[in-house]
Design a protein around this motif. Structure first.
Motif, short mmCIF file in Angstrom:
data_model
loop_
_atom_site.label_atom_id
_atom_site.label_comp_id
_atom_site.label_asym_id
_atom_site.label_seq_id
_atom_site.Cartn_x
_atom_site.Cartn_y
_atom_site.Cartn_z
N HIS A 19 0.83 -1.21 0.00
CA HIS A 19 0.00 0.00 0.00
C HIS A 19 0.87 1.26 0.00
O HIS A 19 0.65 2.18 -0.78
N ASP A 20 1.85 1.29 0.91
CA ASP A 20 2.68 2.49 1.07
C ASP A 20 3.43 2.81 -0.21
O ASP A 20 3.48 3.97 -0.65
N VAL A 21 4.05 1.80 -0.82
CA VAL A 21 4.84 2.03 -2.03
C VAL A 21 3.93 2.43 -3.19
O VAL A 21 4.25 3.35 -3.97
N LEU A 22 2.80 1.76 -3.31
CA LEU A 22 1.86 2.07 -4.40
C LEU A 22 1.37 3.51 -4.31
O LEU A 22 1.44 4.27 -5.28
N TYR A 23 0.86 3.90 -3.13
CA TYR A 23 0.31 5.24 -2.97
C TYR A 23 1.40 6.30 -3.13
O TYR A 23 1.15 7.36 -3.73
N ALA A 24 2.58 6.05 -2.60
CA ALA A 24 3.66 7.03 -2.72
C ALA A 24 4.04 7.25 -4.17
O ALA A 24 4.23 8.39 -4.62
N ASN A 25 4.14 6.17 -4.94
CA ASN A 25 4.50 6.29 -6.35
C ASN A 25 3.38 6.92 -7.17
O ASN A 25 3.63 7.49 -8.23
N MET A 26 2.15 6.81 -6.67
CA MET A 26 1.02 7.44 -7.36
C MET A 26 0.87 8.90 -6.97
O MET A 26 0.18 9.68 -7.64
N GLY A 27 1.53 9.28 -5.87
CA GLY A 27 1.41 10.66 -5.40
C GLY A 27 0.16 10.90 -4.57
O GLY A 27 -0.23 12.04 -4.35
N ARG A 28 -0.44 9.82 -4.08
CA ARG A 28 -1.62 9.93 -3.22
C ARG A 28 -1.17 9.63 -1.80
O ARG A 28 -0.95 8.47 -1.43
N SER A 87 4.76 4.74 -14.08
CA SER A 87 5.13 3.45 -14.65
C SER A 87 5.24 2.40 -13.55
O SER A 87 4.76 1.27 -13.69
N LYS A 88 5.89 2.77 -12.45
CA LYS A 88 6.03 1.87 -11.31
C LYS A 88 4.65 1.55 -10.72
O LYS A 88 4.35 0.39 -10.40
N THR A 89 3.80 2.57 -10.60
CA THR A 89 2.48 2.37 -10.02
C THR A 89 1.65 1.39 -10.83
O THR A 89 1.05 0.46 -10.29
N PHE A 90 1.63 1.57 -12.16
CA PHE A 90 0.80 0.70 -12.99
C PHE A 90 1.32 -0.73 -12.98
O PHE A 90 0.53 -1.69 -12.98
N SER A 91 2.64 -0.87 -12.92
CA SER A 91 3.23 -2.21 -12.83
C SER A 91 2.77 -2.90 -11.55
O SER A 91 2.46 -4.10 -11.56
N MET A 92 2.68 -2.15 -10.46
CA MET A 92 2.21 -2.72 -9.19
C MET A 92 0.73 -3.06 -9.26
O MET A 92 0.30 -4.09 -8.72
N GLU A 114 -0.85 -4.07 -11.75
CA GLU A 114 -0.98 -5.30 -12.54
C GLU A 114 -0.55 -6.53 -11.75
O GLU A 114 -0.78 -7.66 -12.19
N ASN A 115 0.08 -6.29 -10.60
CA ASN A 115 0.57 -7.41 -9.77
C ASN A 115 0.06 -7.28 -8.33
O ASN A 115 0.80 -7.51 -7.37
N VAL A 116 -1.20 -6.92 -8.20
CA VAL A 116 -1.82 -6.82 -6.88
C VAL A 116 -1.76 -8.18 -6.19
O VAL A 116 -2.02 -9.21 -6.82
N SER A 133 -12.50 -3.91 -6.12
CA SER A 133 -11.51 -3.13 -5.36
C SER A 133 -10.97 -1.98 -6.20
O SER A 133 -10.80 -2.11 -7.42
N HIS A 134 -10.69 -0.85 -5.57
CA HIS A 134 -10.11 0.28 -6.29
C HIS A 134 -8.79 -0.09 -6.96
O HIS A 134 -8.43 0.49 -7.98
N PHE A 135 -8.09 -1.07 -6.40
CA PHE A 135 -6.81 -1.48 -6.98
C PHE A 135 -6.99 -2.27 -8.27
O PHE A 135 -6.06 -2.37 -9.07
N ARG A 136 -8.18 -2.82 -8.46
CA ARG A 136 -8.46 -3.56 -9.69
C ARG A 136 -9.41 -2.82 -10.62
O ARG A 136 -9.62 -3.27 -11.75
#
Length: 244
Positions: A72-81, A101-106, A108-110, A121-124
Motif C-alpha cells: 500500500h505504502d509504495v503504491l500510494y507514494a508512487n502514485m502521489g496519493r 510506470s512503477k504504479t501501474f506495474s504494481m 498489474e501485480n496486486v 476493489s479500487h486497486f483492480r
C-alpha cells in the motif's frame, strides 16, 4: 543486533548503538525479512534524506514480497496519493514526484487472494481506470477500457467518472440521460456536512451554472435543509441538461 541493543525490541526502534546497527544491516543485506523491517523502522522513525536509497530499496523489496502494508505504502507514494506519514516519507525520497510506470506495474501485480484483489476493489478498478482514462505513464489512453473498469466498482468516485464519461461520450455512446441519472445517484449518496475538514465531503464538488456545490451546509443536521440542498442541485442539473 537485538542482544546488543534491547531498544530494537521496542516499538520506537531508536537504536543508536553502531555495533547493533552493523549486525542489523548485515542481516538485512542477507535477506532476513525481520531485519529489513526493523532497519526500515529505524530509518523511518529517524528520517533522513541520506537514508532514502535504503528506504526505497527495502520498501520495494517488502512490497514485492507481498507485505500488505508496504505494498500500500509504495503504491500510494508512487502514485502521489499521500495518506500516511510513511507514504509521505517515501514520496519525499522519490523527489516529491510520482512514478506512474512503477504504479501501474504494481497495479498489474496486486497481491492475490486478498481484499484488494477483488474485481470491485479500487486497486483492480478505479486506479487502473484512471490510468487508461488519462494515459498516464506508459499506459496508452483507452477510454473504452477505462469505462469498463469504472463499471466494476460502486463507489462515489466511480459513479462520478461514469457520469462524466456518459456526458462526454468517452468510451461509450454519449448519453446525457444516463449521465444525469448517475449524477443524481451521486448527489443522493454524498454526505452533507457543516465541517469543511470533514473527510466525508472531501473532493465532493458538483459544478452547475455559476455554483460549486460542495456538500457543505450550515445546519446540516436539519434533514429538511439537506433535502432542499439536494433538490436544488438536481434542479440545476436538469435545467442545464434541458439547455444543452
Amino acid at each position: 543486533a537485538h542482544l546488543l541493543d534491547k531498544k530494537l525490541s521496542d516499538s520506537s526502534k531508536t537504536s543508536k548503538k553502531p555495533e547493533a546497527l552493523k549486525y542489523l544491516k548485515f542481516s538485512s543485506d542477507a535477506g532476513y525479512l525481520r531485519a529489513k523491517e526493523d532497519l526500515l523502522d529505524i530509518y523511518m522513525d529517524n528520517f533522513k534524506m541520506s537514508n532514502c536509497k535504503s528506504i526505497i530499496e527495502i520498501n520495494n523489496y517488502l512490497a514485492e514480497q507481498k507485505s500488505f502494508l508496504k505494498f500500500h505504502d509504495v503504491l500510494y507514494a508512487n502514485m502521489g496519493r499521500i495518506y500516511s506519514d510513511g507514504q509521505k516519507k517515501i514520496y519525499q525520497c522519490l523527489g516529491n514526484k510520482p512514478n506512474f510506470s512503477k504504479t501501474f506495474s504494481m497495479l498489474e501485480n496486486v497481491p492475490r487472494h486478498t481484499m484488494i484483489d477483488r474485481k470491485s476493489s479500487h486497486f483492480r478498478s478505479f486506479y487502473p481506470a484512471l490510468f487508461y482514462l488519462n494515459g498516464w505513464g506508459d499506459v496508452k489512453q483507452n477510454h473504452k477500457k477505462a469505462y469498463e473498469l469504472f463499471n466494476n466498482c460502486k463507489t462515489r468516485q466511480c459513479i462520478a467518472y461514469l457520469s462524466y464519461m456518459n456526458f462526454k461520450g468517452l468510451g461509450v455512446e454519449k448519453n446525457s440521460e444516463r449521465s444525469l441519472g448517475l449524477a443524481i445517484k451521486l448527489i443522493e449518496e454524498t454526505a452533507i456536512t457543516s465541517d469543511k475538514e470533514d473527510s466525508s465531503a472531501s473532493g465532493a464538488v458538483i459544478p452547475c451554472g455559476d455554483t460549486q456545490y460542495d456538500f457543505i451546509l450550515s445546519g446540516s443536521d436539519d434533514e429538511e435543509k439537506k433535502s432542499q440542498y439536494r433538490k436544488s442541485i438536481i434542479a440545476c442539473l436538469n435545467k442545464a441538461d434541458d439547455e444543452a
